[in-house]
Write a protein that holds these residues in place. Sequence first.
Motif, PDB file in Angstrom:
ATOM      1  N   ILE A  56       0.875  -1.176   0.000  1.00 17.38           N
ATOM      2  CA  ILE A  56       0.000   0.000   0.000  1.00 17.38           C
ATOM      3  C   ILE A  56       0.909   1.221   0.000  1.00 17.38           C
ATOM      4  N   GLU A  57       0.637   2.132  -0.924  1.00 16.09           N
ATOM      5  CA  GLU A  57       1.433   3.340  -1.045  1.00 16.09           C
ATOM      6  C   GLU A  57       0.502   4.545  -1.107  1.00 16.09           C
ATOM      7  N   VAL A  58       1.071   5.698  -0.837  1.00 14.28           N
ATOM      8  CA  VAL A  58       0.325   6.947  -0.957  1.00 14.28           C
ATOM      9  C   VAL A  58       0.630   7.522  -2.333  1.00 14.28           C
ATOM     10  N   GLY A  59      -0.425   7.755  -3.108  1.00 17.51           N
ATOM     11  CA  GLY A  59      -0.267   8.250  -4.475  1.00 17.51           C
ATOM     12  C   GLY A  59       0.022   9.734  -4.520  1.00 17.51           C
ATOM     13  N   ASP A  60       0.210  10.234  -5.736  1.00 15.41           N
ATOM     14  CA  ASP A  60       0.536  11.644  -5.964  1.00 15.41           C
ATOM     15  C   ASP A  60      -0.525  12.590  -5.423  1.00 15.41           C
ATOM     16  N   ARG A  61      -1.780  12.144  -5.441  1.00 12.06           N
ATOM     17  CA  ARG A  61      -2.878  12.984  -4.968  1.00 12.06           C
ATOM     18  C   ARG A  61      -3.289  12.609  -3.545  1.00 12.06           C
ATOM     19  N   LEU A  62      -2.367  12.001  -2.803  1.00 13.38           N
ATOM     20  CA  LEU A  62      -2.531  11.599  -1.402  1.00 13.38           C
ATOM     21  C   LEU A  62      -3.618  10.554  -1.197  1.00 13.38           C
ATOM     22  N   GLN A  63      -3.902   9.755  -2.229  1.00 14.55           N
ATOM     23  CA  GLN A  63      -4.847   8.656  -2.102  1.00 14.55           C
ATOM     24  C   GLN A  63      -4.060   7.368  -1.868  1.00 14.55           C
ATOM     25  N   LEU A  64      -4.688   6.424  -1.184  1.00 14.80           N
ATOM     26  CA  LEU A  64      -4.044   5.137  -0.949  1.00 14.80           C
ATOM     27  C   LEU A  64      -4.136   4.283  -2.206  1.00 14.80           C
ATOM     28  N   GLU A  65      -3.031   3.647  -2.567  1.00 15.85           N
ATOM     29  CA  GLU A  65      -2.989   2.784  -3.741  1.00 15.85           C
ATOM     30  C   GLU A  65      -2.557   1.395  -3.307  1.00 15.85           C
ATOM     31  N   LEU A  66      -3.329   0.421  -3.714  1.00 17.83           N
ATOM     32  CA  LEU A  66      -3.024  -0.972  -3.415  1.00 17.83           C
ATOM     33  C   LEU A  66      -2.345  -1.580  -4.630  1.00 17.83           C
ATOM     34  N   ASN A  67      -1.166  -2.130  -4.427  1.00 15.40           N
ATOM     35  CA  ASN A  67      -0.440  -2.815  -5.493  1.00 15.40           C
ATOM     36  C   ASN A  67      -0.374  -4.284  -5.131  1.00 15.40           C
ATOM     37  N   VAL A  68      -0.897  -5.102  -6.028  1.00 12.03           N
ATOM     38  CA  VAL A  68      -0.981  -6.542  -5.787  1.00 12.03           C
ATOM     39  C   VAL A  68       0.013  -7.253  -6.688  1.00 12.03           C
ATOM     40  N   ALA A  69       0.657  -8.269  -6.140  1.00 11.59           N
ATOM     41  CA  ALA A  69       1.667  -9.037  -6.880  1.00 11.59           C
ATOM     42  C   ALA A  69       1.001 -10.002  -7.850  1.00 11.59           C
ATOM     43  N   ARG A  70       0.422  -9.464  -8.900  1.00 10.53           N
ATOM     44  CA  ARG A  70      -0.222 -10.308  -9.911  1.00 10.53           C
ATOM     45  C   ARG A  70       0.382  -9.972 -11.265  1.00 10.53           C
ATOM     46  N   ARG A  71       0.321 -10.927 -12.163  1.00 10.67           N
ATOM     47  CA  ARG A  71       0.962 -10.739 -13.468  1.00 10.67           C
ATOM     48  C   ARG A  71      -0.027 -11.002 -14.600  1.00 10.67           C
ATOM     49  N   GLY A  72      -0.119 -10.052 -15.518  1.00  6.44           N
ATOM     50  CA  GLY A  72      -0.835 -10.223 -16.770  1.00  6.44           C
ATOM     51  C   GLY A  72      -2.235 -10.790 -16.694  1.00  6.44           C
ATOM     52  N   ASP A  73      -3.010 -10.392 -15.696  1.00 14.82           N
ATOM     53  CA  ASP A  73      -4.338 -10.983 -15.584  1.00 14.82           C
ATOM     54  C   ASP A  73      -5.449 -10.084 -16.114  1.00 14.82           C
ATOM     55  N   ALA A  74      -5.106  -9.014 -16.812  1.00 12.41           N
ATOM     56  CA  ALA A  74      -6.136  -8.129 -17.364  1.00 12.41           C
ATOM     57  C   ALA A  74      -7.005  -8.889 -18.364  1.00 12.41           C
ATOM     58  N   ALA A  75      -6.394  -9.734 -19.168  1.00 15.39           N
ATOM     59  CA  ALA A  75      -7.158 -10.523 -20.140  1.00 15.39           C
ATOM     60  C   ALA A  75      -8.081 -11.504 -19.422  1.00 15.39           C
ATOM     61  N   LEU A  76      -7.595 -12.111 -18.352  1.00 23.83           N
ATOM     62  CA  LEU A  76      -8.418 -13.032 -17.563  1.00 23.83           C
ATOM     63  C   LEU A  76      -9.607 -12.302 -16.951  1.00 23.83           C
ATOM     64  N   ALA A  77      -9.369 -11.102 -16.429  1.00 17.00           N
ATOM     65  CA  ALA A  77     -10.446 -10.313 -15.823  1.00 17.00           C
ATOM     66  C   ALA A  77     -11.520  -9.984 -16.863  1.00 17.00           C
ATOM     67  N   ASP A  78     -11.096  -9.554 -18.050  1.00 22.56           N
ATOM     68  CA  ASP A  78     -12.066  -9.255 -19.110  1.00 22.56           C
ATOM     69  C   ASP A  78     -12.816 -10.509 -19.536  1.00 22.56           C
ATOM     70  N   ARG A  79     -12.115 -11.609 -19.608  1.00 21.81           N
ATOM     71  CA  ARG A  79     -12.761 -12.878 -19.980  1.00 21.81           C
ATOM     72  C   ARG A  79     -13.806 -13.280 -18.939  1.00 21.81           C
ATOM     73  N   PHE A  80     -13.451 -13.113 -17.673  1.00 22.49           N
ATOM     74  CA  PHE A  80     -14.388 -13.435 -16.595  1.00 22.49           C
ATOM     75  C   PHE A  80     -15.624 -12.543 -16.674  1.00 22.49           C
ATOM     76  N   ARG A  81     -15.434 -11.239 -16.853  1.00 19.59           N
ATOM     77  CA  ARG A  81     -16.569 -10.320 -16.969  1.00 19.59           C
ATOM     78  C   ARG A  81     -17.461 -10.691 -18.157  1.00 19.59           C
ATOM     79  N   ASN A  82     -16.837 -11.005 -19.270  1.00 25.45           N
ATOM     80  CA  ASN A  82     -17.610 -11.377 -20.459  1.00 25.45           C
ATOM     81  C   ASN A  82     -18.387 -12.670 -20.243  1.00 25.45           C
ATOM     82  N   ARG A  83     -17.793 -13.630 -19.539  1.00 26.01           N
ATOM     83  CA  ARG A  83     -18.494 -14.892 -19.243  1.00 26.01           C
ATOM     84  C   ARG A  83     -19.674 -14.640 -18.309  1.00 26.01           C
ATOM     85  N   LEU A  84     -19.482 -13.746 -17.336  1.00 24.37           N
ATOM     86  CA  LEU A  84     -20.589 -13.389 -16.449  1.00 24.37           C
ATOM     87  C   LEU A  84     -21.748 -12.816 -17.258  1.00 24.37           C
TER      88      LEU A  84
END
Length: 139
Positions: A56-84
């Motif tokens: 968890i880091e503080v962003g440029d605009r003082l908002q909290l940002e969560l960074n998760v150790a995941r790799r290349g799952d944007a396609a999986l996320a879109d596929r899941f949404r489309n299947r739903l």
Amino acid sequence: MPNILYGRDSELMKFIDARGASAPDDLYTDRYYDVAKLSHSILGCYDFINNGLFSIEVGDRLQLELNVARRGDAALADRFRNRLAAAGYAVRLVRLYEVSLFISMLPLHIDYPRKLLALAVTAMRILDELEQDRTRWPS
């Protein structure tokens, strides 16, 4: 995910989450709840958060940002949404259920302040995404 069984040969997925039911009729719940449990792992990265694979880091605009150790799952996320959507689920509604899951987990993780913050930031992020993406995933 310990409460989901998947058979590769049959391509069948079964959700098992008895949640202390004392009668067979109490075992079943809203189908959106079950799908949201799956979504909170795929889209919400719950398993990464639960296993401490985040920062968890503080962003440029003082908002909290969560960074998760995941790799290349944007396609999986879109596929899941489309299947739903193809299965007749309202993606926005699934995500709202997912937000409620993240919020309901807060008291369960009170002993781990870092994890607690990550769960809260995730719920806020999902709500922000829903607000910004009203046209792509309508109700």
